[in-house]
Design an enzyme around this catalytic site. Structure first.
Site, mmCIF file in Angstrom:
data_model
loop_
_atom_site.group_PDB
_atom_site.id
_atom_site.type_symbol
_atom_site.label_atom_id
_atom_site.label_comp_id
_atom_site.label_asym_id
_atom_site.label_seq_id
_atom_site.Cartn_x
_atom_site.Cartn_y
_atom_site.Cartn_z
ATOM 1 N N GLY A 231 0.792 -1.219 0.000
ATOM 2 C CA GLY A 231 0.000 0.000 0.000
ATOM 3 C C GLY A 231 0.822 1.267 0.000
ATOM 4 N N CYS A 343 -7.775 -1.363 -32.366
ATOM 5 C CA CYS A 343 -9.057 -1.047 -32.993
ATOM 6 C C CYS A 343 -10.201 -0.967 -31.986
ATOM 7 C CB CYS A 343 -9.381 -2.093 -34.062
ATOM 8 S SG CYS A 343 -8.282 -2.025 -35.486
#
Length: 394
Positions: A231, A343
């Site tokens: 963290g 795409c």
């Protein structure tokens, strides 16, 4: 045949990204360029050792499993948080002793447990009764580290929905089960969430861990291992200093006994700032309003969310583009949108930003791209993943 070790280029004082770009001649390179400063990783380790001297860092390999990064941290004496057989195998390949590895995945395939047993990687986390029974069958002489849930109120990627048992009821039940099966419980573990931004989160969790140590003592366990998870921020040293101060205070209050070994699982802390990604604009599209005035410019890069920028989707990162033009102040700045090369319309990197009017072949750089990027990158649609160059200070 083993792969050749990549070349490391050396620099003095400070790594000059612009100079690297000039020397690489990116106009001839279709791939994006990942510039990895290994000295940044070493500096972060020294900072950790200075601010958290009692807590040994076990690098979270999943964050960036680049062998060059793993090798460097192995040489510098760090430990490693591994989640799979292949991660354990990677780390062991750099002559890391099993004691410097924690198998911090509470739900492991049997074959992975058997590999850990074969290589004497004995420290591993559990958070459910099925894993306890699995260990009883396949690795009964392992060291069980009970992972409990204790989440930060603010975290980039919360983990509590998937891992960690209830600290007040379920953790004690797992310890009782382990005792009945004559298994060893040597400690506890927690993870406040990746990218934690709440200072009090660690103190709450460490206090819960202390209560479980007390319960373990009642069962006859001599627990001496505390894993405070990860963290820790990777690109904000000021915030890390505040977290370190809070952690040190909490550890001293709840675990003053130096015989308790305390580790952590920092990942992005070590590698986020180590990498800068440089992308080339290979296409451009201009959008005009009804009056015919240029309104928005869309740029298409040679890397996207199926490559390094997967961190936008999976790690909730906000990336910031910077150009390398010398005359940018004299150019008009326009509303801009940046796309990846595939795409897929999901392949959007950034929007609602203002950039000078750039052209095909111009470059955009993105700092702090070392965490949760390259390990997940793919060659979707046939576009290559970035090429990595390694640098280190003399």
């Amino acid at each position: 045949m083993a792969a050749a070790t990549p070349e490391i280029q050396f620099y003095e004082r400070e790594l000059n990204i612009r100079r690297v770009i000039e020397e690489c001649d990116l106009q001839r390179l279709d791939q994006a360029l990942n510039i990895c400063d290994l000295s940044s990783v070493e500096r972060k380790l020294r900072l950790w050792q200075k601010l958290l001297p009692r807590i040994k860092p076990f690098y979270a390999v999943k964050c960036n499993d680049d062998p060059m990064v793993v090798r460097l941290l192995a040489q510098l004496g760090a430990g490693f948080d591994c989640a799979s057989k292949n991660e354990v195998k990677l780390v062991l390949g750099f002559d890391v002793s099993p004691e410097r590895i924690i198998f911090a995945n509470p739900c492991r395939p049997v074959s992975h447990l058997e590999y850990a047993k074969e290589h004497q990687v004995s420290n591993g986390t559990v958070d459910n009764e099925f894993e306890v029974y699995k260990l009883h069958t396949h690795y009964p002489n392992s060291n069980l580290i009970v992972r409990f849930k204790s989440e930060a109120k603010e975290a980039q990627c919360p983990l509590g929905d998937k891992f960690g048992c209830d600290a007040d009821v379920d953790a004690a039940a797992l310890m009782l089960l382990a005792k009945s099966l004559e298994l060893k419980v040597t400690g506890t573990s927690f993870h406040v969430g990746s990218g934690c931004s709440e200072l009090q989160a660690y103190d709450r969790a460490i206090k819960k861990a202390k209560n479980l140590f007390k319960f373990g003592a009642l069962l006859g366990y001599d627990m001496d291992f505390l894993d405070i998870g990860g963290g820790f921020p990777g690109s904000d040293d000021v915030k890390f200093e505040k977290i370190a101060e809070s952690v040190n205070t909490s550890v001293q209050r709840h675990f003053p006994d130096e015989r308790v070994h305390i580790i952590a699982e920092p990942g992005r802390f070590f590698v986020a700032a180590a990498c800068t990604l440089v992308c080339k604009i290979h296409a451009k599209r201009e959008i005009r309003n009804e009056a015919g005035k240029l309104d928005t410019v869309m740029y298409y890069l040679n890397d996207g969310v199926y490559g390094s920028f997967n961190c936008i989707l999976y790690d909730h990162q906000v990336v910031i583009a910077e150009h390398y033009l010398d005359n940018a102040e004299s150019l008009p700045h326009l509303k801009s949108l940046i796309w990846g090369p595939s795409c897929d319309a999901l392949d959007k990197i950034s929007e609602d930003l203002h950039l000078p009017n750039l052209n095909r072949g111009d470059l955009l750089g993105f700092r702090n791209m070392g965490a949760y990027t390259m390990p997940i990158a793919s060659a979707f649609n046939g576009f290559e993943v970035p090429k990595t160059l390694y640098f280190q200070a003399i």
